[in-house]
Design a protein around this motif. Structure first.
Motif, PDB file in Angstrom:
ATOM      1  N   GLY A 299       0.815  -1.212   0.000  1.00  0.00           N
ATOM      2  CA  GLY A 299       0.000   0.000   0.000  1.00  0.00           C
ATOM      3  C   GLY A 299       0.841   1.251   0.000  1.00  0.00           C
ATOM      4  N   ALA A 300       1.779   1.335  -0.938  1.00  0.00           N
ATOM      5  CA  ALA A 300       2.701   2.465  -1.016  1.00  0.00           C
ATOM      6  C   ALA A 300       2.162   3.532  -1.962  1.00  0.00           C
ATOM      7  CB  ALA A 300       4.057   1.975  -1.516  1.00  0.00           C
ATOM      8  N   ILE A 301       2.909   4.651  -2.087  1.00  0.00           N
ATOM      9  CA  ILE A 301       2.575   5.648  -3.093  1.00  0.00           C
ATOM     10  C   ILE A 301       2.563   4.977  -4.465  1.00  0.00           C
ATOM     11  CG2 ILE A 301       3.428   7.709  -4.287  1.00  0.00           C
ATOM     12  CD1 ILE A 301       4.431   8.700  -1.541  1.00  0.00           C
ATOM     13  N   CYS A 302       3.606   4.206  -4.780  1.00  0.00           N
ATOM     14  CA  CYS A 302       3.637   3.370  -5.971  1.00  0.00           C
ATOM     15  C   CYS A 302       3.095   2.003  -5.557  1.00  0.00           C
ATOM     16  CB  CYS A 302       5.062   3.268  -6.510  1.00  0.00           C
ATOM     17  SG  CYS A 302       5.191   2.339  -8.050  1.00  0.00           S
ATOM     18  N   ARG A 303       1.814   1.815  -5.774  1.00  0.00           N
ATOM     19  CA  ARG A 303       1.045   0.743  -5.142  1.00  0.00           C
ATOM     20  C   ARG A 303       1.134  -0.572  -5.928  1.00  0.00           C
ATOM     21  NH1 ARG A 303      -2.916   2.018  -1.530  1.00  0.00           N
ATOM     22  NH2 ARG A 303      -4.135   0.238  -0.784  1.00  0.00           N
ATOM     23  N   MET A 304       1.020  -1.685  -5.191  1.00  0.00           N
ATOM     24  CA  MET A 304       0.932  -3.007  -5.797  1.00  0.00           C
ATOM     25  C   MET A 304      -0.402  -3.646  -5.419  1.00  0.00           C
ATOM     26  SD  MET A 304       4.721  -4.655  -5.181  1.00  0.00           S
ATOM     27  CE  MET A 304       4.281  -6.140  -6.088  1.00  0.00           C
ATOM     28  N   GLN A 305      -0.969  -4.424  -6.328  1.00  0.00           N
ATOM     29  CA  GLN A 305      -2.185  -5.190  -6.049  1.00  0.00           C
ATOM     30  C   GLN A 305      -1.759  -6.545  -5.505  1.00  0.00           C
ATOM     31  OE1 GLN A 305      -5.311  -4.848  -8.970  1.00  0.00           O
ATOM     32  NE2 GLN A 305      -6.064  -6.905  -8.534  1.00  0.00           N
ATOM     33  N   GLU A 306      -1.700  -6.604  -4.190  1.00  0.00           N
ATOM     34  CA  GLU A 306      -1.164  -7.800  -3.539  1.00  0.00           C
ATOM     35  C   GLU A 306      -1.667  -7.842  -2.109  1.00  0.00           C
ATOM     36  OE1 GLU A 306       3.217  -8.476  -1.977  1.00  0.00           O
ATOM     37  OE2 GLU A 306       3.128  -8.873  -4.146  1.00  0.00           O
ATOM     38  N   GLY A 307      -2.046  -9.018  -1.627  1.00  0.00           N
ATOM     39  CA  GLY A 307      -2.504  -9.160  -0.248  1.00  0.00           C
ATOM     40  C   GLY A 307      -3.731  -8.316   0.023  1.00  0.00           C
ATOM     41  N   GLU A 308      -3.675  -7.511   1.096  1.00  0.00           N
ATOM     42  CA  GLU A 308      -4.811  -6.661   1.450  1.00  0.00           C
ATOM     43  C   GLU A 308      -4.950  -5.449   0.535  1.00  0.00           C
ATOM     44  OE1 GLU A 308      -4.652  -5.587   5.543  1.00  0.00           O
ATOM     45  OE2 GLU A 308      -4.881  -7.648   6.269  1.00  0.00           O
ATOM     46  N   SER A 309      -3.952  -5.169  -0.264  1.00  0.00           N
ATOM     47  CA  SER A 309      -4.020  -4.068  -1.220  1.00  0.00           C
ATOM     48  C   SER A 309      -4.723  -4.562  -2.481  1.00  0.00           C
ATOM     49  CB  SER A 309      -2.626  -3.557  -1.568  1.00  0.00           C
ATOM     50  OG  SER A 309      -2.673  -2.579  -2.586  1.00  0.00           O
ATOM     51  N   THR A 310      -5.954  -4.100  -2.690  1.00  0.00           N
ATOM     52  CA  THR A 310      -6.770  -4.615  -3.789  1.00  0.00           C
ATOM     53  C   THR A 310      -6.631  -3.804  -5.071  1.00  0.00           C
ATOM     54  OG1 THR A 310      -8.668  -3.315  -3.009  1.00  0.00           O
ATOM     55  CG2 THR A 310      -8.466  -5.586  -2.193  1.00  0.00           C
ATOM     56  N   ALA A 311      -5.682  -2.867  -5.110  1.00  0.00           N
ATOM     57  CA  ALA A 311      -5.472  -2.045  -6.293  1.00  0.00           C
ATOM     58  C   ALA A 311      -3.987  -1.803  -6.500  1.00  0.00           C
ATOM     59  CB  ALA A 311      -6.212  -0.712  -6.161  1.00  0.00           C
ATOM     60  N   ALA A 312      -3.633  -1.435  -7.719  1.00  0.00           N
ATOM     61  CA  ALA A 312      -2.261  -1.076  -8.064  1.00  0.00           C
ATOM     62  C   ALA A 312      -2.262   0.271  -8.766  1.00  0.00           C
ATOM     63  CB  ALA A 312      -1.654  -2.142  -8.980  1.00  0.00           C
ATOM     64  N   THR A 313      -1.097   0.911  -8.831  1.00  0.00           N
ATOM     65  CA  THR A 313      -0.980   2.140  -9.615  1.00  0.00           C
ATOM     66  C   THR A 313      -1.085   1.783 -11.095  1.00  0.00           C
ATOM     67  OG1 THR A 313       0.393   3.252  -7.955  1.00  0.00           O
ATOM     68  CG2 THR A 313       0.519   4.072 -10.210  1.00  0.00           C
ATOM     69  N   LEU A 314      -2.091   2.341 -11.763  1.00  0.00           N
ATOM     70  CA  LEU A 314      -2.305   2.069 -13.185  1.00  0.00           C
ATOM     71  C   LEU A 314      -1.642   3.109 -14.067  1.00  0.00           C
ATOM     72  CD1 LEU A 314      -5.977   0.762 -13.354  1.00  0.00           C
ATOM     73  CD2 LEU A 314      -3.866  -0.432 -12.760  1.00  0.00           C
ATOM     74  N   PHE A 315      -1.486   4.337 -13.557  1.00  0.00           N
ATOM     75  CA  PHE A 315      -0.679   5.321 -14.276  1.00  0.00           C
ATOM     76  C   PHE A 315      -0.289   6.453 -13.331  1.00  0.00           C
ATOM     77  CE2 PHE A 315      -5.034   6.890 -15.284  1.00  0.00           C
ATOM     78  CZ  PHE A 315      -4.941   8.219 -14.898  1.00  0.00           C
ATOM     79  N   ASN A 316       0.794   7.133 -13.707  1.00  0.00           N
ATOM     80  CA  ASN A 316       1.218   8.371 -13.050  1.00  0.00           C
ATOM     81  C   ASN A 316       1.091   9.502 -14.056  1.00  0.00           C
ATOM     82  OD1 ASN A 316       3.971  10.255 -12.926  1.00  0.00           O
ATOM     83  ND2 ASN A 316       2.912  10.082 -10.974  1.00  0.00           N
ATOM     84  N   ILE A 317       0.658  10.662 -13.570  1.00  0.00           N
ATOM     85  CA  ILE A 317       0.576  11.839 -14.432  1.00  0.00           C
ATOM     86  C   ILE A 317       1.192  13.025 -13.712  1.00  0.00           C
ATOM     87  CG2 ILE A 317      -1.799  12.308 -13.675  1.00  0.00           C
ATOM     88  CD1 ILE A 317      -2.293  13.537 -16.491  1.00  0.00           C
ATOM     89  N   VAL A 318       2.087  13.713 -14.384  1.00  0.00           N
ATOM     90  CA  VAL A 318       2.683  14.951 -13.882  1.00  0.00           C
ATOM     91  C   VAL A 318       2.379  16.033 -14.911  1.00  0.00           C
ATOM     92  CG1 VAL A 318       4.788  16.161 -13.221  1.00  0.00           C
ATOM     93  CG2 VAL A 318       4.516  13.730 -12.667  1.00  0.00           C
ATOM     94  N   THR A 319       1.580  17.028 -14.514  1.00  0.00           N
ATOM     95  CA  THR A 319       1.148  18.074 -15.431  1.00  0.00           C
ATOM     96  C   THR A 319       1.874  19.376 -15.134  1.00  0.00           C
ATOM     97  OG1 THR A 319      -1.045  17.072 -15.621  1.00  0.00           O
ATOM     98  CG2 THR A 319      -0.836  19.362 -16.302  1.00  0.00           C
ATOM     99  N   ASP A 320       2.564  19.889 -16.142  1.00  0.00           N
ATOM    100  CA  ASP A 320       3.207  21.205 -16.080  1.00  0.00           C
ATOM    101  C   ASP A 320       2.184  22.212 -16.588  1.00  0.00           C
ATOM    102  OD1 ASP A 320       4.617  23.574 -16.661  1.00  0.00           O
ATOM    103  OD2 ASP A 320       6.480  22.481 -17.013  1.00  0.00           O
TER     104      ASP A 320
END
Length: 344
Positions: A299-320
């Protein structure tokens, strides 16, 4: 890679282009949410669609008819009932926020630089159904928008330099007379400034809970919403607004379930690691590095779908926001699957 769709013309034509080009993804998205609703709310898709029509169709048609026309266009283009498309756009409201998508967001304005950025976390099964919409309509800014197929709004930027990032929050309560959150997010990106967007959302209110991080080159404001109130977050002394998936401010009469145990650590973590950055060296690559942080996996900022974490990071966006460019990393930032640059 993400399916890109050019949508232009009147609301119905915009929707029809979306629906006709993303038929497969929209049907797959409905299948995904059918499974989710049955698991979390004990409702099949027919029941979800019926609620969407009963609770929301009349209100949207009366208050925001252009959005209903666009949803009808999506439905016709995809060969579906308009109830399917309304349901996709009010999925959070129908489920009272029971979907546990978790995201970490940050805006940063300093020394003439202006960024708004986030990791968007959701179940990996929904990754193939994310689409990039290029929306051109008369009298409004052009929009570049990353969203789930069939939905009118989510994360992106426009040609006026307005950017939007979002965080799910699970708080009890729903009001179908107010703006559904996915439609509200689209409304933000049709505005010419942060202040215009904030004023419109304040006028209508949001139907359920979430956090919207709205920014333009002049500044940013985070708005925590419930179905009965809103509270605003302004930039700290370093020009930042940091957020995750729980209320940071007090909302009298509202119960925040704070359902993700990692939400509080992630909000603190993004503030802590960005605190160490020298604002003089603030660049897109430097910000992208922040969102690779894996402290607290899964369950980090850069997330993994594993164990109790039911989601993962699907994309990162940095907007200037000054340059009117968004830099998108598809997949987890530590294991990128592709890159996009959205620009005007």
């Amino acid at each position: 890679m993400v399916l890109e769709i050019l949508c232009e013309g009147n609301p119905y034509q915009i929707g029809h282009a979306h629906g006709s080009n993303a038929k497969e993804q929209i049907r797959s998205s409905i299948e995904f949410y059918n499974g989710m609703f049955q698991k979390t709310s004990k409702m099949d898709w027919a029941a979800v669609r019926r609620l969407a029509l009963e609770d929301f169709q009349g209100v949207i048609q009366r208050k925001w008819p252009a959005y209903m026309q666009e949803m009808q266009g999506i439905a016709d283009g995809a060969g579906l009932d308009v109830g399917d498309i309304i349901a996709l756009n009010v999925r959070s409201e129908i489920a009272f926020g029971l979907f546990s998508d978790g995201c970490t967001s940050l805006s940063w304005h300093s020394d003439g630089k202006a960024y708004v950025c986030q990791n968007w976390d959701w179940m990996e099964e929904q990754k193939p159904n994310v689409v990039l919409l290029h929306i051109k309509q008369e009298g409004k800014p052009t929009i570049k928008l990353l969203t789930e197929s069939g939905q009118l709004g989510k994360i992106g930027l426009n040609s006026a330099g307005v950017g939007l990032c979002v965080n799910a929050i699970r708080a009890y309560g729903m009001d179908p007379t107010r703006l559904p959150i996915h439609i509200a997010w689209r409304m933000v990106l049709e505005c010419s400034s942060k202040d215009e967007a904030v004023a419109k959302l304040e006028k209508y209110g949001l139907a359920s809970s979430c956090h919207t991080l709205i920014a333009d080159p002049t500044g940013a404001v985070g708005i925590e919403w419930s179905s009965i109130d809103f509270q605003k977050l302004y930039a700290d002394s370093k020009g930042r607004v940091c957020h995750s998936n729980h209320y940071l401010l007090d909302h009298p009469g509202v119960t925040d379930t704070n359902w993700l145990t990692d939400s509080t650590p992630r909000a603190k973590r993004i503030c802590d690691i960005s605190e160490k950055c020298d604002v003089k060296d603030l660049t897109v690559p430097a910000i992208q590095e922040l969102f690779k942080d894996e402290t607290g996996l899964p369950g980090a900022i850069c997330r993994m779908q594993e164990g109790e974490s039911t989601a993962a990071t699907l994309f990162n966006i940095v907007t200037d926001l000054v340059e009117k460019k968004a830099y998108v990393t598809l997949g987890r930032p530590t294991a990128p699957e592709g890159n996009l640059v959205l620009s005007f």
